[in-house]
Design an enzyme around this catalytic site. Structure first.
Site, PDB file in Angstrom:
ATOM      1  N   LYS A 127      51.631 -55.609  95.146  1.00 27.17           N
ATOM      2  CA  LYS A 127      51.616 -54.210  94.469  1.00 27.17           C
ATOM      3  C   LYS A 127      50.918 -54.503  93.246  1.00 27.17           C
ATOM      4  CE  LYS A 127      54.339 -55.098  90.785  1.00 27.17           C
ATOM      5  NZ  LYS A 127      54.155 -54.947  89.406  1.00 27.17           N
ATOM      6  N   PRO A 185      49.041 -64.168  94.858  1.00 29.60           N
ATOM      7  CA  PRO A 185      49.081 -65.230  93.716  1.00 29.60           C
ATOM      8  C   PRO A 185      50.690 -65.260  93.198  1.00 29.60           C
ATOM      9  CG  PRO A 185      47.115 -64.169  93.449  1.00 29.60           C
ATOM     10  CD  PRO A 185      47.971 -63.410  94.461  1.00 29.60           C
ATOM     11  N   ALA A 217      53.602 -65.556  90.339  1.00 26.95           N
ATOM     12  CA  ALA A 217      53.377 -65.376  88.887  1.00 26.95           C
ATOM     13  C   ALA A 217      52.500 -64.582  88.084  1.00 26.95           C
ATOM     14  CB  ALA A 217      54.044 -66.522  87.827  1.00 26.95           C
ATOM     15  N   GLY A 218      51.789 -63.707  88.802  1.00 31.20           N
ATOM     16  CA  GLY A 218      50.741 -62.936  88.707  1.00 31.20           C
ATOM     17  C   GLY A 218      50.736 -61.492  88.433  1.00 31.20           C
ATOM     18  N   GLY A 219      52.110 -60.910  88.288  1.00 31.34           N
ATOM     19  CA  GLY A 219      52.326 -59.717  88.074  1.00 31.34           C
ATOM     20  C   GLY A 219      51.951 -58.726  89.324  1.00 31.34           C
ATOM     21  N   GLY A 278      54.571 -60.831  94.070  1.00 32.45           N
ATOM     22  CA  GLY A 278      54.459 -61.675  95.298  1.00 32.45           C
ATOM     23  C   GLY A 278      55.886 -62.170  95.928  1.00 32.45           C
ATOM     24  N   ALA A 321      57.410 -59.185  97.674  1.00 28.97           N
ATOM     25  CA  ALA A 321      56.955 -58.852  98.970  1.00 28.97           C
ATOM     26  C   ALA A 321      57.536 -59.745 100.008  1.00 28.97           C
ATOM     27  CB  ALA A 321      55.430 -59.204  98.974  1.00 28.97           C
ATOM     28  N   ASP A 340      61.200 -54.698  92.291  1.00 24.44           N
ATOM     29  CA  ASP A 340      59.929 -54.502  93.032  1.00 24.44           C
ATOM     30  C   ASP A 340      59.951 -54.563  94.658  1.00 24.44           C
ATOM     31  OD1 ASP A 340      58.533 -53.755  90.963  1.00 24.44           O
ATOM     32  OD2 ASP A 340      57.829 -55.799  90.733  1.00 24.44           O
TER      33      ASP A 340
END
Length: 303
Positions: free
Chosen positions: A16, A104, A106-108, A111, A114, A146
């Site tokens: 997202k 990825p 810890a990439g915002g 993940g 998901a 999320d």
């Protein structure tokens, strides 16, 4: 004849991005009320669930993905999702989960969320529960802010902590460059910095700009570019000031808009079309791994 009981179920779920992330004043429980516009994009991970004698989870990385920080114990969000659904439904058969990580860490980009959404749907299908959608969304919200959007996908509004998800009308296709950074950022640290930056200030209740909603309904990428935003971006840049360079480089390369994704450190660049995105990706590739993706895409889906 009845369908045979599946022995393995694989579900794909998307990353997202936040087209807009409005953050309100911190609440007594430590959370901030959010008003966010989500979009699911074509970076995906998949989770496979199969019956086992014990609960377990494994993970393999996709190209360019570092999974060293993915926990493989009971704290893993996918495994927590499977256990939560089992407890809710009275299932006593453990599963083993395998995550093919294409988002990825810890990439915002949500993940882990998901993975949680994919595991919920995979186990619901494996155990043939046919759990009502509203119940799956409620369980997803218990797992994390999320996770419900991972089930919904598309473009959607998120309120509360982001877990109250309502689909938004979206008639467009949007091409993005997703610039990832090998060093992740702590979401709690970014929110703490947000609080420091707003200490003593009146933080208004967040809203999703009506111009953004209208841009999605019209499928207008240029109008969307003028209405995207991220209230956490100043805090992210305070903690990681070097992110300003790739953001400016993307704009210099004619990206329609550039912003930090969620709490960062991933940077997003909205482009005119896939060819334009390829050119922007090339221009920012010296700052990290630049991947071209598109949205919106559907939420968690059984393969």
């Amino acid at each position: 004849m009845p369908e045979p009981t599946p022995t393995v179920v694989t579900v794909r779920a998307p990353a997202k991005i936040n087209l807009h992330l409005g953050v309100g004043p911190v609440r007594p429980d430590g959370f901030h009320p959010l008003a966010t516009a989500y979009q699911a994009i074509s970076l995906c991970s998949s989770v496979s669930a199969s019956p086992s004698t014990d609960w377990s989870v494994t993970c393999t990385p996709g190209e360019g993905i570092d999974v060293a920080a993915v926990p493989l114990d009971d704290s893993n969000l996918a495994l927590r999702a499977a256990r939560l659904l089992a407890e809710h439904a009275g299932v006593t058969t453990p599963v083993t989960l395998h995550i093919d990580k294409g988002i990825p860490v810890a990439g915002g980009l949500a993940g882990g969320s998901a993975d949680g959404a994919a595991a919920l749907l995979a186990c619901d299908t494996l155990w043939e529960l046919d759990t009502p959608r509203s119940t799956l969304l409620d369980l997803a919200g218990q797992l994390g802010s999320d996770v419900p959007f991972g089930l919904v996908g598309g473009s959607a509004a998120g309120h509360g902590r982001g877990e109250v998800v309502t689909p938004l009308t979206d008639t467009g296709r949007y091409d993005w460059v997703v610039l990832t950074d090998p060093v992740g950022m702590s979401t709690p640290a970014v929110y703490a910095e947000f609080d420091v930056l707003h200490d003593g200030l009146v933080v208004p209740d967040p809203e999703i700009p009506s111009a953004l909603v209208d841009a999605l309904a019209a499928g207008d990428a240029r109008a969307l570019a003028g209405s995207v935003g991220n209230d956490l971006q100043p805090a992210s840049l305070r903690l990681r000031p070097e992110l300003a360079e790739p953001l400016q480089a993307g704009l210099d390369a004619t990206a329609l808009a550039a912003l930090v994704s969620g709490s960062g450190p991933t940077c997003l660049f909205l482009c005119e079309d896939a060819d334009h995105a390829a050119r922007v990706a090339d221009a920012v590739s010296s700052y990290g791994r630049a991947v071209v993706a598109s949205g919106p895409v559907e939420g968690a889906t059984v393969l």
